[in-house]
Motif scaffolding. Sequence first.
Motif, PDB file in Angstrom:
ATOM      1  N   GLY A  91     -21.373  30.511   6.841  1.00  0.00           N
ATOM      2  CA  GLY A  91     -20.994  29.296   6.317  1.00  0.00           C
ATOM      3  C   GLY A  91     -21.524  28.347   7.215  1.00  0.00           C
ATOM      4  O   GLY A  91     -21.931  27.232   6.651  1.00  0.00           O
ATOM      5  N   LEU A  92     -21.321  28.195   8.647  1.00  0.00           N
ATOM      6  CA  LEU A  92     -21.458  27.245   9.546  1.00  0.00           C
ATOM      7  C   LEU A  92     -23.156  27.355   9.483  1.00  0.00           C
ATOM      8  O   LEU A  92     -23.894  26.123   9.817  1.00  0.00           O
ATOM      9  CB  LEU A  92     -21.060  27.785  10.939  1.00  0.00           C
ATOM     10  CG  LEU A  92     -21.282  26.809  12.120  1.00  0.00           C
ATOM     11  CD1 LEU A  92     -20.806  25.686  11.818  1.00  0.00           C
ATOM     12  CD2 LEU A  92     -20.747  27.463  13.533  1.00  0.00           C
ATOM     13  N   THR A  93     -23.803  28.518   9.237  1.00  0.00           N
ATOM     14  CA  THR A  93     -25.198  28.550   9.669  1.00  0.00           C
ATOM     15  C   THR A  93     -25.868  27.890   8.412  1.00  0.00           C
ATOM     16  O   THR A  93     -26.764  27.324   8.609  1.00  0.00           O
ATOM     17  CB  THR A  93     -25.657  29.971   9.639  1.00  0.00           C
ATOM     18  OG1 THR A  93     -25.202  30.636  10.958  1.00  0.00           O
ATOM     19  CG2 THR A  93     -27.358  30.393   9.703  1.00  0.00           C
ATOM     20  N   ILE A  94     -25.261  27.949   7.238  1.00  0.00           N
ATOM     21  CA  ILE A  94     -25.715  27.200   6.067  1.00  0.00           C
ATOM     22  C   ILE A  94     -25.792  25.734   6.598  1.00  0.00           C
ATOM     23  O   ILE A  94     -26.952  25.082   6.197  1.00  0.00           O
ATOM     24  CB  ILE A  94     -25.014  27.601   4.832  1.00  0.00           C
ATOM     25  CG1 ILE A  94     -25.056  28.952   4.331  1.00  0.00           C
ATOM     26  CG2 ILE A  94     -25.221  26.559   3.493  1.00  0.00           C
ATOM     27  CD1 ILE A  94     -24.400  29.623   3.292  1.00  0.00           C
ATOM     28  N   LEU A  95     -24.927  25.393   7.142  1.00  0.00           N
ATOM     29  CA  LEU A  95     -24.760  23.985   7.345  1.00  0.00           C
ATOM     30  C   LEU A  95     -25.828  23.476   8.353  1.00  0.00           C
ATOM     31  O   LEU A  95     -26.474  22.311   8.164  1.00  0.00           O
ATOM     32  CB  LEU A  95     -23.568  23.496   7.595  1.00  0.00           C
ATOM     33  CG  LEU A  95     -22.305  23.534   6.707  1.00  0.00           C
ATOM     34  CD1 LEU A  95     -20.889  23.265   7.185  1.00  0.00           C
ATOM     35  CD2 LEU A  95     -22.429  22.722   5.233  1.00  0.00           C
ATOM     36  N   SER A  96     -25.715  24.319   9.379  1.00  0.00           N
ATOM     37  CA  SER A  96     -26.762  23.557  10.424  1.00  0.00           C
ATOM     38  C   SER A  96     -28.185  23.998   9.807  1.00  0.00           C
ATOM     39  O   SER A  96     -29.147  23.477  10.501  1.00  0.00           O
ATOM     40  CB  SER A  96     -26.476  24.628  11.780  1.00  0.00           C
ATOM     41  OG  SER A  96     -26.659  26.079  11.539  1.00  0.00           O
ATOM     42  N   VAL A 117     -16.247  15.236  14.089  1.00  0.00           N
ATOM     43  CA  VAL A 117     -15.137  14.875  15.008  1.00  0.00           C
ATOM     44  C   VAL A 117     -14.209  13.674  14.479  1.00  0.00           C
ATOM     45  O   VAL A 117     -13.329  13.277  15.062  1.00  0.00           O
ATOM     46  CB  VAL A 117     -15.557  14.838  16.632  1.00  0.00           C
ATOM     47  CG1 VAL A 117     -15.852  16.087  17.146  1.00  0.00           C
ATOM     48  CG2 VAL A 117     -16.457  13.647  16.837  1.00  0.00           C
ATOM     49  N   GLY A 118     -14.863  12.966  13.586  1.00  0.00           N
ATOM     50  CA  GLY A 118     -14.195  11.624  13.038  1.00  0.00           C
ATOM     51  C   GLY A 118     -12.817  12.239  12.440  1.00  0.00           C
ATOM     52  O   GLY A 118     -12.692  13.453  12.226  1.00  0.00           O
ATOM     53  N   ARG A 119     -12.042  11.042  11.797  1.00  0.00           N
ATOM     54  CA  ARG A 119     -10.993  11.406  10.984  1.00  0.00           C
ATOM     55  C   ARG A 119     -11.433  11.820   9.542  1.00  0.00           C
ATOM     56  O   ARG A 119     -12.042  11.196   9.019  1.00  0.00           O
ATOM     57  CB  ARG A 119     -10.042  10.302  10.972  1.00  0.00           C
ATOM     58  CG  ARG A 119      -8.746  10.422  10.245  1.00  0.00           C
ATOM     59  CD  ARG A 119      -8.073   9.174  10.331  1.00  0.00           C
ATOM     60  NE  ARG A 119      -6.763   9.715  10.615  1.00  0.00           N
ATOM     61  CZ  ARG A 119      -5.689   9.621  11.137  1.00  0.00           C
ATOM     62  NH1 ARG A 119      -6.043   8.531  12.332  1.00  0.00           N
ATOM     63  NH2 ARG A 119      -4.705   9.928  11.292  1.00  0.00           N
ATOM     64  N   SER A 128     -11.548  24.283   9.845  1.00  0.00           N
ATOM     65  CA  SER A 128     -11.966  25.540   9.682  1.00  0.00           C
ATOM     66  C   SER A 128     -13.347  25.377  10.440  1.00  0.00           C
ATOM     67  O   SER A 128     -13.797  26.529  11.147  1.00  0.00           O
ATOM     68  CB  SER A 128     -12.070  25.832   8.243  1.00  0.00           C
ATOM     69  OG  SER A 128     -12.701  25.041   7.612  1.00  0.00           O
ATOM     70  N   LEU A 129     -13.979  24.214  10.357  1.00  0.00           N
ATOM     71  CA  LEU A 129     -15.121  23.989  10.638  1.00  0.00           C
ATOM     72  C   LEU A 129     -15.413  24.028  12.252  1.00  0.00           C
ATOM     73  O   LEU A 129     -16.386  24.863  13.254  1.00  0.00           O
ATOM     74  CB  LEU A 129     -15.925  22.635  10.416  1.00  0.00           C
ATOM     75  CG  LEU A 129     -17.154  22.411  10.906  1.00  0.00           C
ATOM     76  CD1 LEU A 129     -18.325  23.199  10.588  1.00  0.00           C
ATOM     77  CD2 LEU A 129     -17.487  20.939  10.335  1.00  0.00           C
ATOM     78  N   LEU A 130     -14.385  23.468  12.679  1.00  0.00           N
ATOM     79  CA  LEU A 130     -14.326  23.420  14.334  1.00  0.00           C
ATOM     80  C   LEU A 130     -14.026  24.738  14.909  1.00  0.00           C
ATOM     81  O   LEU A 130     -14.648  25.121  15.835  1.00  0.00           O
ATOM     82  CB  LEU A 130     -13.253  22.227  14.721  1.00  0.00           C
ATOM     83  CG  LEU A 130     -13.709  20.901  14.698  1.00  0.00           C
ATOM     84  CD1 LEU A 130     -12.488  20.047  14.821  1.00  0.00           C
ATOM     85  CD2 LEU A 130     -14.610  20.238  15.462  1.00  0.00           C
ATOM     86  N   ALA A 133     -17.030  26.913  14.554  1.00  0.00           N
ATOM     87  CA  ALA A 133     -18.108  26.473  15.577  1.00  0.00           C
ATOM     88  C   ALA A 133     -17.641  27.122  17.077  1.00  0.00           C
ATOM     89  O   ALA A 133     -18.503  27.225  17.650  1.00  0.00           O
ATOM     90  CB  ALA A 133     -18.280  25.083  15.501  1.00  0.00           C
ATOM     91  N   LEU A 134     -16.483  26.827  17.467  1.00  0.00           N
ATOM     92  CA  LEU A 134     -16.160  27.464  18.589  1.00  0.00           C
ATOM     93  C   LEU A 134     -16.201  28.940  18.846  1.00  0.00           C
ATOM     94  O   LEU A 134     -16.414  29.373  19.943  1.00  0.00           O
ATOM     95  CB  LEU A 134     -14.354  26.755  18.776  1.00  0.00           C
ATOM     96  CG  LEU A 134     -14.195  25.460  19.269  1.00  0.00           C
ATOM     97  CD1 LEU A 134     -12.842  25.050  19.047  1.00  0.00           C
ATOM     98  CD2 LEU A 134     -15.040  24.955  20.289  1.00  0.00           C
ATOM     99  N   HIS A 135     -16.230  29.577  17.798  1.00  0.00           N
ATOM    100  CA  HIS A 135     -16.068  30.920  17.892  1.00  0.00           C
ATOM    101  C   HIS A 135     -17.616  31.597  17.779  1.00  0.00           C
ATOM    102  O   HIS A 135     -17.857  32.763  18.077  1.00  0.00           O
ATOM    103  CB  HIS A 135     -14.956  31.767  17.092  1.00  0.00           C
ATOM    104  CG  HIS A 135     -13.738  31.720  17.483  1.00  0.00           C
ATOM    105  ND1 HIS A 135     -12.780  30.553  17.158  1.00  0.00           N
ATOM    106  CD2 HIS A 135     -12.773  32.276  18.482  1.00  0.00           C
ATOM    107  CE1 HIS A 135     -11.662  30.569  17.435  1.00  0.00           C
ATOM    108  NE2 HIS A 135     -11.532  31.476  18.376  1.00  0.00           N
ATOM    109  N   ALA A 136     -18.378  30.743  17.213  1.00  0.00           N
ATOM    110  CA  ALA A 136     -19.865  31.092  16.897  1.00  0.00           C
ATOM    111  C   ALA A 136     -20.564  31.670  18.356  1.00  0.00           C
ATOM    112  O   ALA A 136     -20.514  30.964  19.163  1.00  0.00           O
ATOM    113  CB  ALA A 136     -20.465  29.915  16.188  1.00  0.00           C
TER     114      ALA A 136
END
Length: 140
Positions: A91-96, A117-119, A128-130, A133-136
């Motif tokens: 899913g992260l790859t789709i966005l990037s 990182v905004g509110r 879920s995104l963060l 991303a941290l585990h990718a």
Amino acid sequence: PHSIGQVLSHAGPAGLEPPSIARVLAMMARTPDGLASDPAATFLPDTAAPPTTWDVAAFVGAVKSAAPSLDWAAVMCQLDCPSFHVSDVAGLTILSTAFKLGTSGAPPQAFPTRAVVGRWKNTKGQLSLLRTALHAPPPP
């Protein structure tokens, strides 16, 4: 079957604004694979093998053709929607990938960190995104 370009041609100007494109990308990121089991696959011709993943390049290419001046950073900033959730690297790859392809042909741009990182209203989606991303693994 209709191509994505034909479908987008019926969307009208409001359908190709950052919030609408972000909603489509959010749906793609939430459901990155397993499309062959989707009931929509039954609408494909019998001779066509059902797709198993989203064709991000085809989607972004069609959007760029229909809306060449679309601000892809603004699209990423609109991902904060109730349905947004990223559960894995696919899913992260789709966005990037969508951002990279959407901004290709222009001066190189980094993924807009302000989008992440905004509110957010959907804090579970943001986390879920963060987390993903941290585990990718690092990009090549």
